[in-house]
Design an enzyme around this catalytic site. Structure first.
Site, PDB file in Angstrom:
ATOM      1  N   HIS A  30       0.818  -1.217   0.000  1.00 42.56           N
ATOM      2  CA  HIS A  30       0.000   0.000   0.000  1.00 42.56           C
ATOM      3  C   HIS A  30       0.854   1.270   0.000  1.00 42.56           C
ATOM      4  O   HIS A  30       0.299   2.370  -0.060  1.00 42.56           O
ATOM      5  CB  HIS A  30      -0.930   0.022   1.215  1.00 42.56           C
TER       6      HIS A  30
ATOM      7  N   ASP B  87      -2.970 -10.453  -2.448  1.00 43.40           N
ATOM      8  CA  ASP B  87      -3.537 -10.001  -1.183  1.00 43.40           C
ATOM      9  C   ASP B  87      -4.998  -9.619  -1.423  1.00 43.40           C
ATOM     10  O   ASP B  87      -5.376  -9.232  -2.527  1.00 43.40           O
ATOM     11  CB  ASP B  87      -2.738  -8.789  -0.699  1.00 43.40           C
TER      12      ASP B  87
ATOM     13  N   HIS C  53      -6.493  -7.051  -0.487  1.00 47.88           N
ATOM     14  CA  HIS C  53      -6.597  -5.613  -0.699  1.00 47.88           C
ATOM     15  C   HIS C  53      -5.810  -5.220  -1.949  1.00 47.88           C
ATOM     16  O   HIS C  53      -4.743  -5.764  -2.219  1.00 47.88           O
ATOM     17  CB  HIS C  53      -6.038  -4.842   0.493  1.00 47.88           C
TER      18      HIS C  53
END
Length: 345
Positions: free
Chosen positions: A161, A197, A199
């Protein structure tokens, strides 16, 4: 397969986590790494100690001012009157502020808002050292892959991220992006990222958005209902032709739908003609996760490992999410077993 870690990960002990207006216990805890090491041990794999990443190497991906903030934030925060135990933003610059020339001041409060995307990346006294250690593990694994072998990096904190100049979502240094740059510098003409993942790998997408030599593929839960909320949609195709592929999935999908989407990602990587592969590996797609947006089983992760291994590309696996410490070690063992069986077939 050689595996790598850095024990400084235990110095990062985040406490703050804001969820639906309530402050809750942070899921990204040192017990995650202990569980993953147990998973490796069940396969007879002992992770080797990696050296921390150097500043020069971090600068191949990250902005210098951001790294300076990250290295000094905990110290600067502690010097504030009545400071809390962790660095957490209480304001982020809005689009209107940025459009009118907004810039950060020298205050650590201002810089925290500027250099973090959300409240899910609290910075404590050990965060910088742990993050640089995780980056070093990814780079050690990438070194193996540059030599034509496969490797796994037990990265904690995770990294996908993180943008070039912004932390977010438990992530501070983008380990996968560093691995990509290492492989490119070592001679791989084209590198693909296959992020599984649950996300969206928004930071990695952002870093390589305009790069024709890097394809980013992310298989994740629908960002209309899930972090990172604003990006991760199929319409985001990158700044170059075939530079980015997002495969968002409806909430609750299980193995068959998820694996079919994985096949689509693999097909795109084959068309791209990648010389090497980086796999940001998260187990938060598991049916046993606390936030369980997706319902992938242990068998599904084993099949995913086999499908990725069957590509036959030198592969660097970097650990991302997965927060149920009772199951993530077993899931890692299943994934690596599937991967290994496919690569040795």
């Amino acid at each position: 397969m050689r595996t790598f870690h850095n024990i400084s990960e235990a110095l990062h002990t985040p406490r703050f986590f804001l969820m639906r207006g309530a402050v809750r216990q942070n899921y990204e805890v040192p017990a995650r790494a202990a569980a993953l090491r147990e998973g490796l041990a069940s396969l007879g794999l002992a992770p080797e100690a990696a050296l921390p990443a150097s500043l020069a190497t971090l600068l191949t991906v990250h902005d210098g001012a951001y790294l300076d903030f990250l290295a000094n934030a905990a110290k600067d925060w502690a010097a504030l009157p009545e400071a809390g135990p962790e660095v957490v933003a209480n304001i982020h610059p809005s689009p209107e502020m940025l459009a009118q020339g907004g810039v950060p001041s020298a205050s650590v409060i201002s810089r925290t808002g500027w250099f973090t995307a959300d409240c899910a990346c609290p910075i404590g006294p050990g965060t910088w050292e742990a993050s640089v250690g995780a980056a070093g593990a990814a780079l050690a694994a990438a070194g193996e892959v540059a030599a034509g072998r496969n490797a796994y990096a037990l990265c904690r904190p995770p990294g996908h991220h993180t943008y070039a100049a912004r932390a977010g979502g438990h992530c501070y240094i983008n380990n996968a992006a560093l691995a990509v740059e290492h492989l490119r510098a070592a001679g791989a003409a084209r590198v693909a990222v296959l992020d599984i993942d649950s996300h969206h790998g928004n930071g990695t997408q952002g870093i390589f958005w305009d790069r024709a030599d890097v394809l980013t593929v992310s298989l994740h839960a629908d960002p209309g209902r899930y972090y990172p909320w604003f990006v991760g949609h199929a319409r985001e195709t990158g700044g170059t032709p075939d530079g980015n592929l997002n495969l968002p999935q409806d909430f609750g999908v299980g193995d068959d739908v998820w694996l079919a989407a994985l096949d689509d990602g693999i097909a795109a990587i084959r068309r791209f003609g990648a010389d090497a592969l980086v796999v940001p590996l998260g187990f938060d797609a598991s049916e046993d996760e606390p936030l369980a947006a997706l319902k992938v089983t242990a068998d599904g992760f084993a099949r995913a490992g086999a499908a990725i291994g069957a590509m036959g590309l030198p592969t660097c696996i970097t650990q991302e999410g997965g927060y149920n410490v009772d199951v993530i070690g077993g899931l890692l063992a299943r994934f690596l077993t599937g991967f290994g069986d496919a690569t040795s077939a």
